[in-house]
Design an enzyme around this catalytic site. Structure first.
Site, short mmCIF file in Angstrom:
data_model
loop_
_atom_site.label_atom_id
_atom_site.label_comp_id
_atom_site.label_asym_id
_atom_site.label_seq_id
_atom_site.Cartn_x
_atom_site.Cartn_y
_atom_site.Cartn_z
N ASP A 145 4.18 -72.26 -6.05
CA ASP A 145 4.70 -70.92 -5.81
C ASP A 145 5.04 -70.26 -7.15
O ASP A 145 4.36 -70.50 -8.13
CB ASP A 145 5.92 -71.00 -4.88
CG ASP A 145 6.06 -69.79 -3.99
OD1 ASP A 145 6.46 -68.72 -4.50
OD2 ASP A 145 5.79 -69.88 -2.79
N ASP A 154 22.71 -75.51 -6.40
CA ASP A 154 22.35 -76.33 -5.24
C ASP A 154 21.37 -77.44 -5.59
O ASP A 154 21.19 -78.38 -4.81
CB ASP A 154 21.75 -75.46 -4.13
CG ASP A 154 22.79 -74.57 -3.46
OD1 ASP A 154 23.98 -74.71 -3.79
OD2 ASP A 154 22.40 -73.74 -2.62
N HIS A 177 10.77 -65.94 -4.93
CA HIS A 177 10.03 -66.46 -3.79
C HIS A 177 9.92 -67.98 -3.83
O HIS A 177 10.12 -68.66 -2.82
CB HIS A 177 8.64 -65.81 -3.78
CG HIS A 177 7.85 -66.04 -2.54
ND1 HIS A 177 6.99 -67.10 -2.39
CD2 HIS A 177 7.77 -65.33 -1.38
CE1 HIS A 177 6.40 -67.03 -1.21
NE2 HIS A 177 6.86 -65.96 -0.57
N ASN A 275 0.90 -62.29 6.66
CA ASN A 275 1.84 -61.32 7.25
C ASN A 275 1.20 -59.96 7.52
O ASN A 275 1.90 -58.95 7.55
CB ASN A 275 3.03 -61.10 6.31
CG ASN A 275 3.81 -62.37 6.04
OD1 ASN A 275 3.73 -63.32 6.79
ND2 ASN A 275 4.55 -62.37 4.95
N SER A 348 5.68 -67.15 4.78
CA SER A 348 6.07 -67.93 3.59
C SER A 348 7.27 -68.82 3.88
O SER A 348 7.38 -69.92 3.34
CB SER A 348 6.43 -67.00 2.43
OG SER A 348 5.31 -66.66 1.68
#
Length: 402
Positions: A145, A154, A177, A275, A348
């Site tokens: 990606d 995190d 993204h 999409n 996605s």
């Protein structure tokens, strides 16, 4: 690839498929026919991205070539001859990060879970990851990606293998993204200020930056990332990227054969269906490269477990089918600093859910690898109200352990 492909998608470079039984001979034939330097990805990929040459991806038996139309014709003639080391040639396309709708910030106090379980997002609960005893431990997921925010809290202390395949750009995610998708596939079970949004929190994460910070890249970079993932023994490759296709347009012969070779190497590829739909008025076909038969095409569903308005459908036979569905509407996950978390929508988002669930199944059953892992995903899927055209086998579901 057919002549219906939009020339606007082409990059003026070409993908070449080499015979798998003798890659060295394929490289020699490519050098002779293309009359350019042939460089192995493992040897000097940075130089290959800058120079007019052929970059060979050894493990998948493919190459990306900078060449003239005359050279392209020589390679095409060799492929058509049927007895060459060159099997196919097709134009490289531009591919894009696939996301839909607005990108609404998710404040740190936001909780996406229900009142009954505020500790997990609706997507994590929908696929059953919150109730699964599996964590993805020992399973390698490659997310190809826009990269990852390597300083994201995190992921602090996490051993992450990363590499950029974008000339002049580091792995650090300047788009968002890639961080979002990596978070869904393998974010931590306890991310602190947010509910759990990751599926396989103990999976080994491999981040390949194949799309630039603007959110686009070329087919060659995708193949380079797949080659790298196979080199590192990744069990699953998650690709939330692609480009639209025209109705009736066939899938890429190069990507289909690469996906088959990946399966033979023990690697399952999952990709976003696209999409481009605007339901109920128009429904678009599954995009490239998810429309390859040997790649699992992932559709998106909403919190009511109905197909998302934007999700593409299986309108074509012999490839182009939707294989499975996962949460893809208002999905919370990680985002680069300073925001850290955000909710967005798209196939996605559904794709890394499937990659994470696949990791849980792979951990639960060491025999579930490659094609068998794909079969396991289909067999364990939850039937949905929408048709197989829209959601494939149904909603991806984690192993329960019961």
């Amino acid at each position: 690839m057919t002549s219906t492909q939009s020339t606007a998608q082409a990059t003026q470079r070409y993908l070449v498929l080499l015979r798998p039984d003798d890659p060295a001979e394929g490289a020699r034939a490519l050098a002779e026919l293309a009359q350019v330097a042939v460089i192995s990805r493992a040897a000097d990929a940075q130089a290959a991205r800058r120079a007019p040459c052929a970059l060979v991806f050894d493990r998948i038996g493919a190459a990306r070539v900078h060449c003239t139309e005359q050279t392209r014709q020589r390679l095409a003639d060799a492929a058509a001859a049927g007895n060459s080391a060159i099997l196919a040639i097709e134009p490289e396309r531009t591919v894009y990060a696939i996301a839909a709708g607005s990108r609404d910030p998710a404040p740190s106090h936001r909780r996406s879970g229900s009142r009954a379980d505020p500790e997990s997002t609706w997507g994590v609960r929908a696929v059953g990851a919150d109730a699964s005893p599996q964590t993805g431990k020992g399973i390698r997921i490659a997310v190809l990606d826009t990269g990852l925010d390597l300083s994201h809290p995190d992921f602090a202390g996490r051993a992450i293998v990363s590499r950029s395949f974008v000339e002049g750009q580091a792995v650090q995610d300047g788009n968002g993204h890639g961080t979002h998708c990596a978070g869904i596939a393998a974010g931590p079970a306890s991310p602190g200020s947010q509910p759990r949004y990751g599926v396989a929190g103990e999976a080994e994460l491999y981040v390949g930056k194949v799309l630039g910070d603007e959110g686009s890249g070329g087919d060659g970079g995708i193949l380079e990332g797949i080659d790298w993932a196979i080199e590192h023994g990744c069990h699953i490759v998650s690709m939330s990227l692609g480009s639209p296709v025209e109705p009736g347009q066939r899938y890429s012969a190069v990507f289909e054969e690469v996906a088959r070779r990946a399966l033979a190497a023990g690697t399952l590829i999952v990709a976003a269906a696209g999409n481009e739909s605007h339901r109920p008025d128009s429904v678009a076909p599954v995009g490239h490269p998810a429309n390859c038969p040997s790649i699992l095409a992932v559709a998106a569903v909403d919190p009511e477990l109905r197909v998302a308005p934007f999700s593409c459908a299986g309108l074509e036979g012999d490839g182009g089918e939707v294989n499975i569905a996962a949460p893809g509407v208002d999905v919370l996950s990680a985002w680069p600093a300073p925001e850290l978390h955000r909710s967005i929508s798209g196939t996605s988002m559904a794709t890394p859910f499937v990659a994470g669930v696949a990791a849980l199944h792979a951990q639960a059953d060491p025999s579930a690898r490659a094609a068998r892992l794909g079969e396991r995903l289909a067999q364990s899927a939850q039937l949905l109200r929408d048709s197989a055209r829209d959601v494939g086998a149904g909603l991806a579901r984690a192993p329960s352990g019961t």
